[in-house]
Structures are given as C-alpha cells and as structure tokens.
Design a protein around this motif. Sequence first.
Motif, mmCIF file in Angstrom:
data_model
loop_
_atom_site.group_PDB
_atom_site.id
_atom_site.type_symbol
_atom_site.label_atom_id
_atom_site.label_comp_id
_atom_site.label_asym_id
_atom_site.label_seq_id
_atom_site.Cartn_x
_atom_site.Cartn_y
_atom_site.Cartn_z
ATOM 1 N N GLY A 1 -8.237 9.972 2.706
ATOM 2 C CA GLY A 1 -7.741 8.794 3.572
ATOM 3 C C GLY A 1 -9.580 8.110 3.185
ATOM 4 N N GLY A 2 -10.398 8.928 3.285
ATOM 5 C CA GLY A 2 -11.579 8.294 3.518
ATOM 6 C C GLY A 2 -11.542 6.785 4.098
ATOM 7 N N SER A 3 -12.683 6.029 3.711
ATOM 8 C CA SER A 3 -12.815 4.148 3.385
ATOM 9 C C SER A 3 -11.790 4.153 3.581
ATOM 10 C CB SER A 3 -14.151 3.932 2.863
ATOM 11 O OG SER A 3 -13.819 4.485 1.162
ATOM 12 N N PHE A 4 -10.422 4.714 2.824
ATOM 13 C CA PHE A 4 -9.217 3.484 1.619
ATOM 14 C C PHE A 4 -9.628 3.168 0.935
ATOM 15 C CE2 PHE A 4 -7.489 6.088 5.811
ATOM 16 C CZ PHE A 4 -5.898 6.416 5.745
ATOM 17 N N SER A 5 -10.577 3.234 0.434
ATOM 18 C CA SER A 5 -10.978 2.288 -0.506
ATOM 19 C C SER A 5 -10.416 1.880 -1.857
ATOM 20 C CB SER A 5 -12.164 2.718 -1.072
ATOM 21 O OG SER A 5 -13.706 2.356 -0.253
ATOM 22 N N LEU A 6 -9.486 3.300 -2.543
ATOM 23 C CA LEU A 6 -8.461 3.403 -3.809
ATOM 24 C C LEU A 6 -7.108 2.712 -2.909
ATOM 25 C CD1 LEU A 6 -9.269 6.724 -4.597
ATOM 26 C CD2 LEU A 6 -9.740 4.633 -6.497
ATOM 27 N N PRO A 7 -6.777 3.005 -1.428
ATOM 28 C CA PRO A 7 -5.780 2.867 -1.337
ATOM 29 C C PRO A 7 -5.415 0.815 -1.112
ATOM 30 C CG PRO A 7 -6.275 4.436 -0.068
ATOM 31 C CD PRO A 7 -6.654 4.396 -0.950
ATOM 32 N N ARG A 8 -6.751 0.329 -0.623
ATOM 33 C CA ARG A 8 -7.012 -0.832 -0.593
ATOM 34 C C ARG A 8 -6.948 -1.361 -1.905
ATOM 35 N NH1 ARG A 8 -11.866 -3.807 0.530
ATOM 36 N NH2 ARG A 8 -11.328 -5.686 1.462
ATOM 37 N N ALA A 9 -7.617 -0.877 -2.939
ATOM 38 C CA ALA A 9 -8.079 -1.364 -3.786
ATOM 39 C C ALA A 9 -5.601 -2.053 -4.828
ATOM 40 C CB ALA A 9 -8.695 -0.653 -5.250
ATOM 41 N N LEU A 10 -5.597 -0.673 -3.982
ATOM 42 C CA LEU A 10 -3.687 -0.927 -4.905
ATOM 43 C C LEU A 10 -2.719 -1.279 -4.553
ATOM 44 C CD1 LEU A 10 -2.283 0.886 -6.914
ATOM 45 C CD2 LEU A 10 -1.460 2.475 -5.462
ATOM 46 N N ALA A 11 -3.480 -1.797 -2.714
ATOM 47 C CA ALA A 11 -2.894 -2.448 -2.634
ATOM 48 C C ALA A 11 -2.490 -4.221 -2.660
ATOM 49 C CB ALA A 11 -3.249 -2.239 -0.931
ATOM 50 N N ALA A 12 -4.308 -4.435 -2.867
ATOM 51 C CA ALA A 12 -4.667 -5.444 -2.909
ATOM 52 C C ALA A 12 -3.907 -6.261 -4.784
ATOM 53 C CB ALA A 12 -6.300 -5.834 -3.437
ATOM 54 N N ARG A 13 -3.230 -4.681 -5.594
ATOM 55 C CA ARG A 13 -2.715 -5.557 -6.674
ATOM 56 C C ARG A 13 -0.833 -5.866 -6.987
ATOM 57 N NH1 ARG A 13 -5.760 -1.121 -8.783
ATOM 58 N NH2 ARG A 13 -7.959 -1.761 -10.276
ATOM 59 N N GLU A 14 -0.491 -7.042 -7.321
ATOM 60 C CA GLU A 14 0.441 -7.717 -7.525
ATOM 61 C C GLU A 14 1.559 -7.066 -7.801
ATOM 62 O OE1 GLU A 14 0.847 -11.444 -8.767
ATOM 63 O OE2 GLU A 14 -0.602 -12.241 -7.351
ATOM 64 N N GLY A 15 2.188 -6.311 -6.983
ATOM 65 C CA GLY A 15 3.345 -5.785 -7.763
ATOM 66 C C GLY A 15 3.322 -4.367 -7.825
ATOM 67 N N HIS A 16 2.544 -4.059 -6.931
ATOM 68 C CA HIS A 16 1.907 -2.386 -6.425
ATOM 69 C C HIS A 16 3.527 -1.822 -5.854
ATOM 70 C CE1 HIS A 16 1.627 -2.474 -2.098
ATOM 71 N NE2 HIS A 16 0.941 -3.454 -2.418
ATOM 72 N N GLY A 17 3.259 -0.390 -5.857
ATOM 73 C CA GLY A 17 5.101 0.370 -5.516
ATOM 74 C C GLY A 17 4.367 0.636 -4.151
ATOM 75 N N PRO A 18 4.918 1.796 -3.343
ATOM 76 C CA PRO A 18 4.776 2.117 -2.137
ATOM 77 C C PRO A 18 3.472 2.886 -2.405
ATOM 78 C CG PRO A 18 7.079 3.167 -3.104
ATOM 79 C CD PRO A 18 6.423 2.023 -3.981
ATOM 80 N N ILE A 19 2.648 3.129 -0.652
ATOM 81 C CA ILE A 19 1.502 3.156 -0.805
ATOM 82 C C ILE A 19 1.420 4.867 0.245
ATOM 83 C CG2 ILE A 19 -1.303 3.883 -0.621
ATOM 84 C CD1 ILE A 19 -0.956 0.936 -1.716
ATOM 85 N N THR A 20 1.399 5.719 0.023
ATOM 86 C CA THR A 20 1.689 7.270 0.798
ATOM 87 C C THR A 20 -0.047 7.546 1.163
ATOM 88 O OG1 THR A 20 3.160 7.008 0.745
ATOM 89 C CG2 THR A 20 2.719 9.036 2.253
ATOM 90 N N VAL A 21 -0.348 7.438 2.483
ATOM 91 C CA VAL A 21 -1.822 8.134 2.342
ATOM 92 C C VAL A 21 -1.787 9.497 3.717
ATOM 93 C CG1 VAL A 21 -4.312 8.159 2.563
ATOM 94 C CG2 VAL A 21 -3.560 6.359 1.251
ATOM 95 N N ALA A 22 -1.844 11.274 3.030
ATOM 96 C CA ALA A 22 -2.743 11.863 3.705
ATOM 97 C C ALA A 22 -3.807 11.928 4.540
ATOM 98 C CB ALA A 22 -2.118 13.218 3.164
ATOM 99 N N GLU A 23 -4.166 11.891 5.385
ATOM 100 C CA GLU A 23 -5.376 11.323 5.979
ATOM 101 C C GLU A 23 -5.154 12.628 7.342
ATOM 102 O OE1 GLU A 23 -9.371 11.723 7.544
ATOM 103 O OE2 GLU A 23 -8.485 11.146 5.570
ATOM 104 N N MET A 24 -6.300 13.309 7.127
ATOM 105 C CA MET A 24 -5.969 14.355 9.049
ATOM 106 C C MET A 24 -6.655 13.944 10.259
ATOM 107 S SD MET A 24 -4.516 17.308 8.102
ATOM 108 C CE MET A 24 -6.197 18.289 9.209
ATOM 109 N N ASP A 25 -7.577 12.068 10.067
ATOM 110 C CA ASP A 25 -7.940 12.464 11.653
ATOM 111 C C ASP A 25 -7.572 11.329 11.248
ATOM 112 O OD1 ASP A 25 -9.405 11.491 13.277
ATOM 113 O OD2 ASP A 25 -11.758 12.734 12.343
ATOM 114 N N PRO A 26 -7.036 10.905 12.491
ATOM 115 C CA PRO A 26 -6.509 9.262 12.635
ATOM 116 C C PRO A 26 -7.179 8.399 13.206
ATOM 117 C CG PRO A 26 -5.587 11.114 14.720
ATOM 118 C CD PRO A 26 -6.327 12.082 13.093
#
Length: 499
Positions: free
Chosen positions: A299-324
């Motif tokens: 995940g890191g800063s979650f920049s990529l999942p955040r960018a994807l979520a900002a686009r309309e019509g995106h599908g389900p997003i799953t992130v495996a990030e070791m560190d809570p």
Amino acid sequence: MKTRIPPLWLLVLLQTVVSAASLVVEIVAGRMLAPYVGMSLYTWTAVIAVVLAGFSVGHWWGGLMAGKPQETALRQTGWVLVAAALSTGVAVVVLQAIAGPVMSVVSHPLWAIIALCTGAFFLPSLFAGVPAPVLAQIGANTAPDSGRALGALFAAGAIGAIAGTLLAGFVFISYLGSTLTLALVAVIYVATALLSFWLAGRLPRTALLASVLSLALAGYALAAPSPCDTESDYFCIRTIDISESPSEPVRMMVLDHLVHGTSAANDATLMYTDHAAMLDQLAVLRAPAPAFSSFFIGGGSFSLPRALAAREGHGPITVAEMDPAVTKVAARDFWFDPASATVLHRDARVVLSQDTTRYDIIIGDAFTDIAVPQHLITQEFFELVQARLTPDGSYLMNVVDYEDNLQTLGAMLRTLQKVFPVLEVWVEQRAPVPGERMVFIIAAGTAKTEQASFVTRSPDPARYGALSDAMVAGIMGRDTLILTDDYAPIDRLMGLRPD
C-alpha cells in the motif's frame, strides 16, 4: 562486607538476564539503523557481525577477569555492567550524532552500515559479553559439580538469548519503541551491576553514582528527537510536507530511509514518480473492462489505490499491506479513504494463497529497502499470481535496476517467462544517464498493450514506452538464472553502490 558465595541458581539467573538484555539490544540495533541505511540482508549481516565481534572481545576480556580472586572479578564485572548500561542508554544519541558524518564521508553503503553499527552498538555488545566467563568460573569453583554448573550457565545464556530475541521482536519494540527499550535495558544492566557489587561484598559510592549517571543519560536519550513520526512493528514511518503552496498540500511518505509514495490533496490522480505514473496508466490500458477489479501488493501511501478509486466506474479494489500503521498514516496524512478499498493487513502471498478470488489487474509494488521481498519474485509466486488473474488479466510489476547492470530485470523477465506468454518492459523514453538506477514496469499477461507508448504526468508530462522485443530478449539473454523459492539472490543482483 564479606564476599558472598552465590548459589548456582543466582548465577544462572544473572547470566540469563544479561544474555537476554544483550539480544534485545541486537534486535533493536537493526530497527534503529533502518531510518539511515534501510532494512536489508546487508543491514542484518552487519548487525550480527558487529554484535558477535563485541561478544567475542567481551568474552576474551571476561576470561582474563575470571582468573582473578572472586571478589575482584565480581567487582570488575559490576563496573563492566555499569559501562554496558551507559553505552546502551546513549546508543541512540551516538547513532544520531555519527549518522550524518558517516553517511557523508563513507560513500559505499555497505561500509556505511558497518561503520554506523560499530559506532553505536559495538561497545554495548562488548560489555555484555564480559560477565559470562566470570560467572562460569565462579559456578565451576563453588558448585559441588563443576560440569553441571557450566552446563547450566551455558544453557542460561542460550535461553536468555532466545527470551531477549522474542521479547524485543514481539513485545518491547511494538509497545515501547526502540529508545525506551534501550532505556529499559540500561536499567536492567544497572540492576545486575548492583547485584554484582553486592556479591563482591562492597558497593562503592562511585559505582552508585556511576549507575545514577547511566540512568540519567538513558533518560536524556529518551528526550532526543526520534527520526520517526511513527515507529511500527515493521517500519520507521515519516510524513514529509513538500507543498509549494499551503492551499495545495503535497506530502511524501518515507518508510525507513526510502520514499514509498507521494500524494497531492487536490488531485488524487496526479502521480509524482515514474513507477506510479506507469502503473496507473498501464492498469487502465490493459484492463479487460472499464470497471476492472484490482489487487495491490503493498500500500505505502496508497497513492495508486486512491487514484483508481477517484475514477468513476472503477471496480473493486483490494490492497494487501502488511503494516496496519502504514494504512493509518495513509488515511491520516495522505487523504486515502479506507472505505474505498478492502485493505488486508497480511502478506500478499498469504492472501493470494488462501483466497481464490480472481482479479483483472494485479499490481506488484512492494519494496523492502531497495529490492522486492524475495518471496514475491519467484517462479512459484508468479504461478500463484497467474492463477489469481482473470483469463484476460495482467500482472504489473515495478522493478528497479542499474542501467549498466540489468541483472535484476533480466532475472525477473526470465522467471516471468516461465509463467506468462507475453511480457513487456516499460520505461521513460529518454536516454539514460550512465550508471543510473532506472525504474521499469514489467507487464505480464496473454496479450500486448494496444499502444506502444503514452504520455502522462509524474508530475510533469513525460512519455513512456515499451522496449522492443529484441531489447527484451537481449536483456533476458545475458544470464540463465531463474528465481525460485529455493534460490532468489535479489540482494546480490541489485548490489550495493555509492549514491
């Protein structure tokens, strides 16, 4: 006061405690070095070597002391343990003081790691190694069965080392942090020093004053500024504001000593690094449908999942990030909405092994120090990834390698070729600087990307393109190494070079 004859159980207890404390320091050493030199095979190799060197010199010194009269040996052991408390308590201050000069003078990363580790942690290890021969000699001299006494004391050292390792890794660093853990170890060393003086029959006033001074310096170290905003079980996490204007916040996440993502508050789709820009654009270009499902390894800063979520019509997003803790910081400082994705705080390989869900796009963007974790770059792992992709799905992977080397990139490609029929290598379309550490994206799947290049922002507009098939074949043909769970020497392939 008269010299006391210590019972064997007390000597065993003393050896167990000292041994446990010394291993706590060893584990903490690796954690404390990470913000300066990262956490890698080389870091742990240096830590173990330096600590063992300290123990060895300490054991030799302790052997010389063991031959002296019991009172003298115990009294000198007390002083050595006071020195252990002092050097352990100020280790964090010493490390912070020498880090800048060492990193500026020592150009090679490997020697910098060794120099920092030696400067901060050699003396604590040396002093901690002294008591063992003294206690063994006293046990052999005073116990009815010298063999039984020696066996018990050697076992106590091993048991203490095990206990210290477990306590440091699972308890102390998690709940106390590195600096407070070292302060606690300093307190333990002072207690064992006072016990040694008591067994010697005399507690010098100067020893008491030195013990108080050691604790005071350990307290001073607690007040020293930490290099971490958040110290988690996995990382030293920092958030750095790089905004040019207060109205347009931009922040950078640093895990240990490397930047792991940059995000802007006002534009979730704006990428700040080449690898993020390429991964973001390639995910869209290679997706079999606009509402594609995605799985992010890291995940890191979650920049990529955040960018994807900002686009309309995106599908389900799953992130495996070791560190809570990384996820919490991303939500707090990097404008990531946890409700926009399913975040799993587990290792990505474990997740993919246990969950049979298939994804249109799987993105590999996990880094430990300068390299991808070994278990995420093997043929066995890539076979697992392929099994979790939809028929037209793609695997996108971030690879860093040196322009004049490309051993890592070649090994990744050869390994992926065992699993995927089509491979592409994407990079910024410009002439590389000689010896430059370059960023590549490998796209693996069943078909080529429909376009051979694209322009996107990172943050300024730049053009990225796929290498020709001939160039890719040339890179793969330089060696024959295939990365497997049994053998994946990623640290050697990447190597260590001066910055």
